[in-house]
Write an enzyme that holds these catalytic residues in place. Structure first.
Site, PDB file in Angstrom:
ATOM      1  N   LEU A   1       1.012  -1.174   0.278  1.00  0.00           N
ATOM      2  CA  LEU A   1      -0.051   0.099  -0.293  1.00  0.00           C
ATOM      3  C   LEU A   1       0.872   1.104   0.046  1.00  0.00           C
ATOM      4  O   LEU A   1       0.000   2.069  -0.310  1.00  0.00           O
ATOM      5  CB  LEU A   1      -0.983   0.212   0.856  1.00  0.00           C
ATOM      6  CG  LEU A   1      -1.941   1.132   1.491  1.00  0.00           C
ATOM      7  CD1 LEU A   1      -2.661   1.436  -0.193  1.00  0.00           C
ATOM      8  CD2 LEU A   1      -2.753   1.120   2.566  1.00  0.00           C
TER       9      LEU A   1
ATOM     10  N   THR B   1       2.672   1.830  -3.713  1.00  0.00           N
ATOM     11  CA  THR B   1       0.959   1.869  -4.090  1.00  0.00           C
ATOM     12  C   THR B   1       0.428   3.807  -4.003  1.00  0.00           C
ATOM     13  O   THR B   1       0.583   4.640  -5.114  1.00  0.00           O
ATOM     14  CB  THR B   1      -0.391   1.438  -4.489  1.00  0.00           C
ATOM     15  OG1 THR B   1       0.257   0.067  -4.652  1.00  0.00           O
ATOM     16  CG2 THR B   1      -1.409   1.819  -5.318  1.00  0.00           C
ATOM     17  N   HIS B   2       0.791   4.160  -2.717  1.00  0.00           N
ATOM     18  CA  HIS B   2       0.424   5.363  -2.566  1.00  0.00           C
ATOM     19  C   HIS B   2       1.282   5.953  -3.070  1.00  0.00           C
ATOM     20  O   HIS B   2       1.388   7.642  -3.646  1.00  0.00           O
ATOM     21  CB  HIS B   2       0.322   5.822  -1.398  1.00  0.00           C
ATOM     22  CG  HIS B   2       0.093   7.125  -0.800  1.00  0.00           C
ATOM     23  ND1 HIS B   2      -0.976   8.113  -0.655  1.00  0.00           N
ATOM     24  CD2 HIS B   2       1.181   8.133   0.302  1.00  0.00           C
ATOM     25  CE1 HIS B   2      -0.969   9.055  -0.180  1.00  0.00           C
ATOM     26  NE2 HIS B   2       0.635   8.871   0.141  1.00  0.00           N
ATOM     27  N   ALA B   3       2.796   5.821  -2.843  1.00  0.00           N
ATOM     28  CA  ALA B   3       3.923   7.002  -3.646  1.00  0.00           C
ATOM     29  C   ALA B   3       3.880   7.058  -5.098  1.00  0.00           C
ATOM     30  O   ALA B   3       4.237   8.141  -5.482  1.00  0.00           O
ATOM     31  CB  ALA B   3       5.218   6.257  -2.721  1.00  0.00           C
TER      32      ALA B   3
END
Length: 103
Positions: A72, A75-77
């Protein structure tokens, strides 16, 4: 701290700073300060490049046979990286519109 988490934070911090510069650049252009807007866009680009380089390092690592496991956090980055890049495009267009309106 895990290397992937560290790299994710590096990307998030760098591109977050870039996006902030782009937002400030639009505000400066709105006020007619195009010199400041240009400076802020350049500063944003420098920060964005730091995040992009960190992301490129992950891609090179995986291309070299060391897979990166999606989390996660990464993915956020990546989401933040894409959002900053998209906002740069919008900011550039808005600054051009404000410049045109000022003429």
């Amino acid at each position: 701290m895990d290397e992937l988490v560290r790299t994710s934070f590096q990307i998030i911090a760098a591109v977050g700073g870039a996006r902030s510069c782009y937002v400030e650049a639009v505000d400066a252009a709105k006020k007619g300060d195009f010199e400041k807007a240009e400076e802020l866009m350049k500063k944003g680009d420098e920060s964005f490049l730091t995040g992009h380089d960190a992301h490129t390092g992950l891609i090179q690592k995986e291309a070299g046979g060391d897979p990166v496991h999606m989390t996660l956090m990464i993915t956020h980055a990546e989401d933040q990286l894409m959002a900053a890049e998209t906002f740069k495009i919008v900011a550039t267009e808005l600054i051009d519109v404000y410049r045109h309106m000022a003429q």
